[in-house]
Design an enzyme around this catalytic site. Structure first.
Site, PDB file in Angstrom:
ATOM      1  CD  GLU A  54      -1.157   2.727   3.981  1.00 43.54           C
ATOM      2  OE1 GLU A  54      -0.511   1.984   3.218  1.00 43.54           O
ATOM      3  OE2 GLU A  54      -2.061   3.477   3.584  1.00 43.54           O
ATOM      4  CD  GLU A  78       0.579   4.935  -0.143  1.00 39.49           C
ATOM      5  OE1 GLU A  78       0.177   4.445  -1.196  1.00 39.49           O
ATOM      6  OE2 GLU A  78       1.025   4.250   0.804  1.00 39.49           O
TER       7      GLU A  78
HETATM    8  O1  IFM Z   1      -2.977  -1.373   0.108  1.00 38.77           O
HETATM    9  C1  IFM Z   1      -2.117  -0.298  -0.042  1.00 38.77           C
HETATM   10  C2  IFM Z   1      -2.725   0.972   0.526  1.00 38.77           C
HETATM   11  O2  IFM Z   1      -3.966   1.247  -0.032  1.00 38.77           O
HETATM   12  C3  IFM Z   1      -1.824   2.137   0.250  1.00 38.77           C
HETATM   13  N1  IFM Z   1      -0.475   1.883   0.710  1.00 38.77           N
HETATM   14  C4  IFM Z   1       0.129   0.640   0.344  1.00 38.77           C
HETATM   15  C5  IFM Z   1      -0.797  -0.522   0.657  1.00 38.77           C
HETATM   16  C6  IFM Z   1      -0.137  -1.850   0.257  1.00 38.77           C
HETATM   17  O3  IFM Z   1       0.162  -1.866  -1.098  1.00 38.77           O
END
Ligand code: IFM
Length: 450
Positions: free
Chosen positions: A348, A168
């Protein structure tokens, strides 16, 4: 035909975590200070003054945590490597063997249990020494990252199934350098734009390191995508959608696929492109094997006074994020169709819910199951439409340090009681194990039942 829907054979099922969010042991075995140690210890930055000092104590409990992965039945585990454990001050050659040793044991422990390791090289824990020298706004950080990537991949490369260079970069550059909401807490648009470029440059350099060391490895980058929908068809709202989609969703993928930075957004921001040196865009466009997609929600944008035609679903997670599963389908299709992605993983997806444990510590979390189920259904829909979706990692394996929100927000399939570090698999974890076992969603949980 009983109506069950299956994912393709060989579909990779996993769960994800990140080093600072779970490891703790921040001062052990030669680990250097990271920007998250500094930031979390700065008063007022993290809810309730929480820090990652202990977190889930995974650094000491990794073996029993890996046993829990076996109970979840996953094929794969996505974790991140803490740069300051490997190179505590980020100086070339000053490698901390104890840090490398920890990840070697972790990777071997996964392989012993038949679980494929997917490692992220950067999930936000920059060595503080680099931040003291300008952080990601300084081009030198990209070269330091390439050195760290080389050192790490050289040692672990053959045992790791998939490498993810960055997690990210939008969050790092925008929330970290422009909005000051996460480490390092800076508030400069100029620095943020420079950081975004250097993160991409670092990704490209790391791809070269991975390719040189392990030409056959599976490697890519993880980007976060947030659906941006105009609240009405008023031209101002539509223009806002274009801009926000540009900064959030197009800014990183377009240079990666060789299109350069989106010209409309560069113009909107008035960016002089100063940090972009000759040859950089070619490095950034080094071919990737896969794109990792992180997806959680959408934002409804625009401030016109026109009557809204798009409204936020009242169903939100504990983060206040709208539950909008169609968004994951929209992105998977778009990334395949418009950007030619030939292999995608959802790296994710998951939800923070205000889980309550019963007297025995058990957690029944139907809302999380519903969230995951609805998103998986959209994944199946994308596959039906020809999208090459190869795997899915639920965020997160266990409750953990949710950055500026501290321990108050729980994303885990496994509950962590922070008083005693007891782990309990939630009903969502058991449900996911069934989905993995059958490689599909049972009848009644299909794409048309959204
Ligand atoms: O916890 C975070 C993760 O580290 C990165 N993506 C989003 C998740 C939830 O906010």
């Amino acid at each position: 035909m009983n109506g069950d829907r299956r994912f393709p054979e060989g579909f990779v099922w996993g769960v994800a975590t990140a080093a600072y969010q779970i490891e703790g042991a921040v001062r052990e075995d030669g680990r250097g200070e990271s920007i998250w140690d500094r930031f979390s210890h700065t008063p007022g930055k993290i809810l309730n003054g929480d820090t990652g000092d202990i977190a889930c104590d995974h650094y000491h409990r990794w073996e029993t945590d890996l046993d829990l992965l076996v109970e979840l039945g996953v094929d794969a585990y996505r974790f991140s490597i803490a740069w300051p454990r490997i190179l505590p001050t980020a100086r070339i050659g000053e490698v901390n063997e104890a840090g490398l040793g920890f990840y070697e044991r972790l990777v071997d422990g996964l392989l012993d249990r038949g679980i494929k390791p997917y490692a992220t090289l950067y999930h936000w824990d920059l060595p503080q020494t680099l931040e003291d020298n300008g952080g990601w706004a300084n081009r030198e950080t990209a070269y330091a990252f390439a050195d760290y990537a080389f050192t790490t991949v050289e040692r672990l490369g053959e045992r790791v199934a998939g490498w993810m260079t960055m997690n990210e970069p939008w969050v790092v550059s925008v929330l970290g350098y422009e909005r000051g909401q996460i480490a390092p807490g800076r508030t400069s648009l100029t620095d943020s734009l420079a950081a975004s470029h250097h993160l991409l440059l670092a990704h490209g350099l790391a791809m070269h390191a991975i390719r040189d060391l392990n030409p056959d490895s599976d490697a890519g980058i993880v980007l976060n995508f947030t659906a941006q929908h105009a609240r009405s068809d008023h031209p101002d709202d539509v223009a806002m959608e274009r801009f926000r989609d540009g900064t959030n969703n197009r800014w990183f993928i377009e240079p990666i696929v060789g299109m350069g930075y989106p010209a409309d957004v560069v113009a909107d921001l008035g960016w002089d492109l100063d940090p972009v040196l000759p040859g950089d865009l070619e490095i950034i466009a080094t071919p990737i094997d896969f794109l990792g997609v992180n997806y959680y929600t959408r934002e409804i944008v625009g401030e016109s006074d026109a009557t809204p035609t798009v409204v936020k679903d009242p169903k939100v997670t504990d983060m206040g994020w709208e539950v909008y599963p169609e968004g994951i389908y929209e992105f998977l299709r778009r990334l395949h169709r418009d950007y030619g992605m030939s292999k995608l993983y959802v790296t994710e997806n998951g939800a923070a819910m205000p889980d309550v444990a019963d007297a025995h510590g058990l957690v029944d979390d139907p809302d999380r199951i519903e969230y995951i189920r609805r998103h998986l259904a959209q994944g199946l829909r994308a596959i039906d439409d020809g999208v090459p979706l190869a795997g899915w990692f639920v965020w997160s394996m266990m409750d953990n340090f949710e950055w500026a929100s501290g321990y108050g927000k729980r994303f885990g399939l496994i509950r962590v009681d922070y008083e005693n570090q007891k782990r309990t698999i939630k009903s969502s974890g058991r449900w996911l194990a069934d989905v993995i076992r059958s490689n599909g969603l049972p009848a009644g949980e299909q794409p048309n039942v959204l």
